[in-house]
Design a protein around this motif. Sequence first.
Motif, mmCIF file in Angstrom:
data_model
loop_
_atom_site.group_PDB
_atom_site.id
_atom_site.type_symbol
_atom_site.label_atom_id
_atom_site.label_comp_id
_atom_site.label_asym_id
_atom_site.label_seq_id
_atom_site.Cartn_x
_atom_site.Cartn_y
_atom_site.Cartn_z
ATOM 1 N N SER A 3 0.819 -1.208 0.000
ATOM 2 C CA SER A 3 0.000 0.000 0.000
ATOM 3 C C SER A 3 0.857 1.262 0.000
ATOM 4 N N GLU A 4 0.213 2.356 -0.353
ATOM 5 C CA GLU A 4 0.880 3.657 -0.322
ATOM 6 C C GLU A 4 1.338 3.991 1.098
ATOM 7 N N TYR A 7 4.673 2.386 1.892
ATOM 8 C CA TYR A 7 5.798 3.104 1.298
ATOM 9 C C TYR A 7 6.080 4.414 2.020
ATOM 10 N N ARG A 8 5.041 5.109 2.418
ATOM 11 C CA ARG A 8 5.212 6.370 3.147
ATOM 12 C C ARG A 8 5.960 6.115 4.461
ATOM 13 N N LYS A 9 5.549 5.087 5.194
ATOM 14 C CA LYS A 9 6.214 4.761 6.463
ATOM 15 C C LYS A 9 7.661 4.343 6.243
ATOM 16 N N THR A 10 7.894 3.572 5.193
ATOM 17 C CA THR A 10 9.246 3.111 4.892
ATOM 18 C C THR A 10 10.154 4.281 4.542
ATOM 19 N N ILE A 11 9.654 5.207 3.734
ATOM 20 C CA ILE A 11 10.450 6.371 3.358
ATOM 21 C C ILE A 11 10.737 7.238 4.575
ATOM 22 N N LYS A 12 9.733 7.445 5.432
ATOM 23 C CA LYS A 12 9.956 8.232 6.653
ATOM 24 C C LYS A 12 11.041 7.593 7.512
ATOM 25 N N LYS A 13 10.959 6.285 7.661
ATOM 26 C CA LYS A 13 11.929 5.559 8.486
ATOM 27 C C LYS A 13 13.327 5.678 7.890
ATOM 28 N N ASN A 14 13.457 5.435 6.586
ATOM 29 C CA ASN A 14 14.765 5.523 5.935
ATOM 30 C C ASN A 14 15.333 6.929 6.019
#
Length: 75
Positions: A3-4, A7-14
């Motif tokens: 889901s979008e 990806y949003r959570k993954t990008i924030k974490k990275n």
Amino acid sequence: MKSEEYYRKTIKKNFSERLNELLYTSKFTAREFAERINVAHESVNRWLAGDRLPSLCNAKKIADFFYKDLDYFVD
């Protein structure tokens, strides 16, 4: 298919992990860094905590400051 939101959570974490690492190795405090790139230190704290992502303009300032590509922060 992921889901979008995933990806949003993954990008924030990275982004948060990379920015924390760069600030740690550069010996800048969040406040000093905020002053250098002309943003509120509260914004930097939110990015470091992974609560928010910077605008594209601020992300570019961050990448330029550390001589990194934007991809470095999201991959």
